[in-house]
Motif scaffolding. Structure first.
Motif, mmCIF file in Angstrom:
data_model
loop_
_atom_site.group_PDB
_atom_site.id
_atom_site.type_symbol
_atom_site.label_atom_id
_atom_site.label_comp_id
_atom_site.label_asym_id
_atom_site.label_seq_id
_atom_site.Cartn_x
_atom_site.Cartn_y
_atom_site.Cartn_z
ATOM 1 N N LYS A 187 0.811 -1.221 0.000
ATOM 2 C CA LYS A 187 0.000 0.000 0.000
ATOM 3 C C LYS A 187 0.847 1.275 0.000
ATOM 4 N N LEU A 188 2.129 1.111 0.147
ATOM 5 C CA LEU A 188 3.027 2.267 0.109
ATOM 6 C C LEU A 188 3.279 2.614 -1.359
ATOM 7 N N ARG A 189 2.679 3.703 -1.815
ATOM 8 C CA ARG A 189 2.731 4.048 -3.241
ATOM 9 C C ARG A 189 3.582 5.292 -3.517
ATOM 10 N N GLN A 190 4.039 5.946 -2.465
ATOM 11 C CA GLN A 190 4.786 7.189 -2.689
ATOM 12 C C GLN A 190 5.894 7.296 -1.645
ATOM 13 N N LEU A 191 7.061 7.800 -2.065
ATOM 14 C CA LEU A 191 8.195 7.992 -1.161
ATOM 15 C C LEU A 191 8.369 9.476 -0.888
ATOM 16 N N PRO A 192 8.697 9.848 0.351
ATOM 17 C CA PRO A 192 8.804 11.275 0.694
ATOM 18 C C PRO A 192 10.164 11.854 0.313
ATOM 19 N N ILE A 193 10.567 11.625 -0.931
ATOM 20 C CA ILE A 193 11.871 12.110 -1.397
ATOM 21 C C ILE A 193 11.658 12.858 -2.697
ATOM 22 N N ASP A 194 12.516 13.864 -2.939
ATOM 23 C CA ASP A 194 12.350 14.675 -4.135
ATOM 24 C C ASP A 194 13.520 14.480 -5.085
ATOM 25 N N CYS A 195 13.460 15.161 -6.200
ATOM 26 C CA CYS A 195 14.442 15.015 -7.267
ATOM 27 C C CYS A 195 15.845 15.392 -6.785
ATOM 28 N N ILE A 216 20.503 3.964 -2.710
ATOM 29 C CA ILE A 216 20.099 2.659 -3.229
ATOM 30 C C ILE A 216 18.723 2.303 -2.677
ATOM 31 N N ILE A 217 17.800 1.965 -3.570
ATOM 32 C CA ILE A 217 16.455 1.540 -3.163
ATOM 33 C C ILE A 217 16.281 0.093 -3.594
ATOM 34 N N GLU A 218 16.130 -0.791 -2.613
ATOM 35 C CA GLU A 218 15.984 -2.211 -2.888
ATOM 36 C C GLU A 218 14.531 -2.616 -2.623
ATOM 37 N N ALA A 219 13.895 -3.184 -3.608
ATOM 38 C CA ALA A 219 12.471 -3.530 -3.471
ATOM 39 C C ALA A 219 12.067 -4.488 -4.577
ATOM 40 N N GLU A 220 10.801 -4.965 -4.502
ATOM 41 C CA GLU A 220 10.293 -5.824 -5.565
ATOM 42 C C GLU A 220 10.055 -4.997 -6.830
ATOM 43 N N LYS A 259 7.349 -0.493 -9.975
ATOM 44 C CA LYS A 259 6.621 -0.030 -11.155
ATOM 45 C C LYS A 259 5.320 0.670 -10.787
ATOM 46 N N GLN A 260 4.760 0.355 -9.600
ATOM 47 C CA GLN A 260 3.493 0.962 -9.190
ATOM 48 C C GLN A 260 3.681 2.257 -8.397
ATOM 49 N N LEU A 261 4.936 2.586 -8.106
ATOM 50 C CA LEU A 261 5.195 3.811 -7.334
ATOM 51 C C LEU A 261 4.713 5.040 -8.089
ATOM 52 N N GLN A 262 4.212 5.997 -7.325
ATOM 53 C CA GLN A 262 3.780 7.273 -7.905
ATOM 54 C C GLN A 262 4.840 8.328 -7.600
ATOM 55 N N TRP A 263 5.219 9.066 -8.643
ATOM 56 C CA TRP A 263 6.276 10.079 -8.498
ATOM 57 C C TRP A 263 5.702 11.465 -8.726
ATOM 58 N N ASP A 264 6.310 12.452 -8.104
ATOM 59 C CA ASP A 264 5.853 13.833 -8.303
ATOM 60 C C ASP A 264 6.025 14.256 -9.750
ATOM 61 N N ASP A 265 7.106 13.812 -10.368
ATOM 62 C CA ASP A 265 7.352 14.151 -11.765
ATOM 63 C C ASP A 265 8.339 13.145 -12.346
ATOM 64 N N GLN A 266 8.517 13.204 -13.642
ATOM 65 C CA GLN A 266 9.403 12.263 -14.339
ATOM 66 C C GLN A 266 10.864 12.467 -13.933
#
Length: 873
Positions: A825-833, A842-846, A851-858
């Motif tokens: 259910k975690l779809r967004q990370l509190p980090i910016d560009c 380094i971000i380690e995950a499935e 692929k389902q993560l939502q980003w503020d921008d490209q």
């Protein structure tokens, strides 16, 4: 017609000009033969003058002088006129003196003669050369290729050219390449146009003499003469300052071991904003960078393997490496054993350059690993240089503490806390107690780190570089055996302990990381003070229960990561006993007879379920008791701790709320250091943050299977203010929470130095930091609190309802790695560009979750994508 003007010529002027022209033309013809003879003579004399000038030029150049430009020009003109003379010789002499060709030839000869005479007269130079202007930089020799320093060089050069740094320090262990790096900097100034009037190189070394530094500077800036030696140091400083205060300079100081007082030398001291003056120095002591008030300090690291192999390959040579198909693999093994230290790589590589059989290489590996000092060139070229750092340590105690680290295996991560426990029990530290002794231990370790003889590792550990360890073992082997005798056989693949005879005179022995199964004979070791037997495979039926019977002097005994049945009542001198990470199920009752025991380590003994009453409380001299992540412990043990009046360090695992409350309510236990606390399976009532905040030294907190814990209450703004006033949680660095009903852990914002956060299987967790929980706390109370400002590792596993880490974007200025697993259910990370661009997090995950993560921008997604590591879904 009155104003008409007309030219008038007198007949006499016209006739005179005609006669002059006629006479001159007649002279060309009439004097042709005489002029040819005169030309030959003048050419001969000019040639002699030219040769003399060339000889004078050669002599001048030998005296490091530069020929004058006008002399070069004169020689060129002499060469041109010589060509004219040669062409004249080729012209045919006319048969008739009255012909036009005779006139032309005569005219050429006459003019050439005049030019030759003029050149001969010009060739009477007073000076043909002048002293060469002093180059602001003297180029220094470098190897044809320098390996592995480019990145560090670029950083330092950019700092010198672009950043506000007047004083720059380069530090690192001996033989790592600091002088080579400083030479590269010097030569870059030589090769690159710059605005500096002087670039001055001075070798300082251990024997600091300020007047020698002054002399080197004086020679470079033109002050050194016969009268210089008769001047006082203060007079020399004034003269140096008088010149350099009006100039732009770079001072390169190589190999300094202590503070060099630039003011006493006479240098205008560069400021942080200085662009006209720079000081760059090399040192083996990081502390010297502080003493020199360096604005920037750069550590020169050992080479990474690719660069190390490249350097080793150069020194061995392709001819040797290609001489047998087995040699390249053996060579790589030998190169790795050098630990990336350029000095060792060069020494070993040169020694192997003529070895073209695999047997020779195999033997070299054996020698380097078992007795490195016997390897060709190691003692003379490597160990003797590294020993300067050892000798320069501030005290005998510091030096011996470094030797003590050789008891641990190669590349072993040594716990700082464990090391200090050992040193206290060995008596290496002053006769201090409690926090004073530990602080002295920390200071001593900092000295070894600053001397680059130890390397800092994460999780409060240190490590010894392989070559430094070999050097220390070499020093230990040369000590007076009447006082100390080391026997270190770590990681040697032993299946049996050394023979009885080898134990007799040894004072320090380490058999760590072997495969020893049998301890059948009880050796007589009256002098043995230290014994490391940890990480072996002892078999109960092959171990002599009375193995320690004749070790009456033994003070430190390590038995961690092993299962060794033993009888210890004879160890009357024992002060340190390490049973951590063992499979003990009950603590031997005989331990209560160890009346001198100061430190007992039972950490990570998960199977330990029985400690007989009064065993712990009978250890009256106990100062350090480590029971973090220990098996089941009765509440009564907390009561026994109250009887240990010398106890000053406690790590503990508690299994009940009653035990926790007893710990928190005891003024005696509150007064000691509790760096690690594990609450496992506790039925905790609602727990206020303030109660845990009172543990001022708490560094590590584990909350495991506290199933009824639903919240950490922050009662009011006043409580938060109190926590901040007493610096609560200021020491907290590591938190592990598993199998709880917590919905958020907003109180972590009060732990400003948190480095490692791991949360597993907390099914109710919805948000890590809930800003709304802080709504009632006044802004001034929360001033300067940035969540996760020092966090380096964030691990989230099995948090099925987690929706947010924090609703606001966080800077994460020190985050290195984030691991996310089963947090669908975690779809967004509190980090910016910017966070992604500035640091390689380094971000380690499935793959599916990523692929389902939502980003503020490209742009933000693009910044983090290169550092994503896929886990198996």
């Amino acid at each position: 017609m009155g104003n008409v003007c007309s030219p008038s010529f007198t007949c006499d002027d016209t006739i005179s000009r005609c006669l002059d022209c006629t006479v001159r033309k007649a002279g060309y013809v009439c004097n042709l033969q005489d002029n040819i003879l005169a030309l030959k003579e003048e050419v001969r004399r000019l040639t002699e003058v030219r040769n003399d000038v060339k000889i004078r030029i050669i002599v001048a150049e030998q005296q490091q002088m530069k020929p004058l430009e006008q002399v070069h020009g004169w020689i060129s003109r002499v060469q041109e006129v010589g060509s004219k003379v040669e062409k004249l010789k080729e012209e045919e002499y006319p048969e008739s003196r009255c012909s036009k060709s005779t006139y032309k030839l005569g005219k050429k000869v006459f003019r050439t003669l005049r030019e030759v005479r003029s050149l001969r007269q010009e060739g009477d130079f007073k000076d043909v050369a002048q002293p060469v202007p002093e180059n602001p930089v003297d180029e220094r020799p470098l190897p044809p290729t320098v390996v592995g320093l480019q990145l560090t060089f670029d950083r330092v050069w950019r700092c010198l050219m672009e950043e506000h740094a007047g004083i720059v320090g380069l530090y690192g262990m001996g033989g790592v390449g600091k002088t080579t790096l400083l030479t590269q900097i010097n030569n870059r100034f030589f090769d690159t146009p710059n605005h500096f009037d002087f670039v001055i190189w001075v070798v300082v070394s251990r024997d600091l003499q300020l007047e020698k530094i002054q002399e080197s500077i004086a020679k470079k800036i033109g002050l050194f003469n016969e009268s210089w030696k008769n001047k006082s140091m203060q007079e020399k400083a004034q003269e140096i300052f008088k010149i350099l205060s009006k100039k732009k300079f770079v001072l390169l100081l190589d190999d300094i071991w202590e503070l060099v007082d630039l003011d006493q030398v006479g240098l205008p001291i560069p400021t942080r904003t200085s662009v006209s003056n720079k000081v760059v120095f090399t040192t083996r002591e990081f502390g010297v960078c502080g003493q020199m008030e360096a604005h920037r300090s750069f550590k020169v690291e050992c080479l990474r393997y690719d660069d190390a192999w490249k350097l080793f390959e150069q020194k061995v040579g392709a001819d040797t490496l290609d001489s047998h198909p087995d040699i390249p693999e053996l060579a790589e093994t030998l190169a790795k054993d050098c630990g990336g230290l350029p000095l060792a790589l060069i020494t070993v590589g040169r020694a192997m350059a003529s070895r073209k059989t695999p047997r020779e290489w195999e033997h070299a590996i054996e020698v380097l690993r078992s007795s490195a000092s016997k390897f060709a060139g190691m003692e003379k070229r490597v160990f003797s240089r590294l020993k300067f750092s050892f000798d320069f340590l501030p005290s005998d105690a510091t030096r011996f503490c470094l030797l003590y680290c050789t008891l641990f295996p190669e590349d072993h991560r040594i716990s700082i806390e464990d090391l200090i426990d050992c040193w206290i029990c060995e008596g290496f530290l002053d006769d201090l107690d409690g926090i004073e002794a530990r602080n002295q231990g920390y200071s001593l370790i900092r000295n070894l780190l600053h001397a680059c003889l130890l390397e800092e590792e994460k999780d409060d550990c240190v490590k010894m570089h392989d070559v430094v360890r070999d050097m220390a073992l070499w020093i230990a082997s040369t000590m007076d055996s009447e006082k100390e005798k080391f026997l270190v056989l770590t990681g040697a693949g032993l299946t049996e302990a050394p023979s009885v005879g080898m134990w007799k005179d040894v004072t320090r022995m380490s058999l760590m990381d072997n495969k020893i199964k049998r301890l059948t004979v009880s050796p007589t070791s009256p002098r043995l003070l230290t014994l490391f037997l940890n990480s072996n495979y002892f078999e109960n039926d092959k171990v002599n229960y009375h193995f320690f019977k004749s070790m009456a002097s033994l003070r430190v005994l390590k038995l961690s990561h092993s299962d060794l049945p033993f009888e210890v009542s004879n160890l009357v001198s024992l002060q340190y006993l390490d049973l951590s990470n063992s499979i003990l199920e009950r603590l031997p009752t005989e331990l209560k007879y160890l009346e001198n025991l100061k430190c007992l380590n039972l950490e990570y003994t998960f199977r330990l379920s029985r400690i007989s009453p009064q065993v712990i409380s009978n250890l009256k001299m106990l100062r350090v008791l480590r029971m973090f992540e220990c098996g089941s412990i009765l509440d009564s043990l907390v009561e026994e701790l109250l009887d240990l009046e010398h106890l000053n360090v406690l790590t503990i695992t508690l299994h009940s709320n009653h035990a926790l409350q007893r710990l928190l309510s005891s003024s005696r236990l509150q007064s000691i250091s509790i760096p690690s606390l594990c609450l496992r399976g506790c039925r905790l009532e609602p727990l206020t943050i303030f109660s845990l905040a009172s543990l001022r030294h708490l560094q590590t907190l584990h909350l495991v299977e506290c199933n009824d814990l639903e919240d950490f209450m922050i009662d009011c703004a006043g409580e938060v203010k109190k926590i901040r006033e007493i610096h609560g949680f200021h020491s907290l660095q590591n938190i592990y929470i598993s199998h709880s009903k917590l919905r958020q852990v907003t109180w972590l914002i009060l732990a400003p130095n948190l480095k490692h956060l791991e949360m597993q299987n907390c099914q109710y967790m919805e948000e890590i930091i809930n800003i709304g929980k802080l709504g009632e706390v006044p802004a001034e109370v929360m001033e300067n609190l940035i969540p996760f400002a020092r966090l380096e590792y964030l691990i989230l596993k099995g948090l099925n309802n987690l929706k947010n880490i924090c609703s606001n974007a966080l800077p994460f200025p020190r985050l290195k790695e984030m691991s996310v697993h089963e947090c669908s259910k975690l779809r967004q990370l509190p980090i910016d560009c910017n966070c992604g661009l500035e640091r390689k997090i380094i971000i380690e995950a499935e793959e599916r979750w990523w692929k389902q993560l939502q980003w503020d921008d490209q742009a933000t997604q693009n910044a983090f994508h290169p550092y994503f590591k896929s886990q198996l879904d």
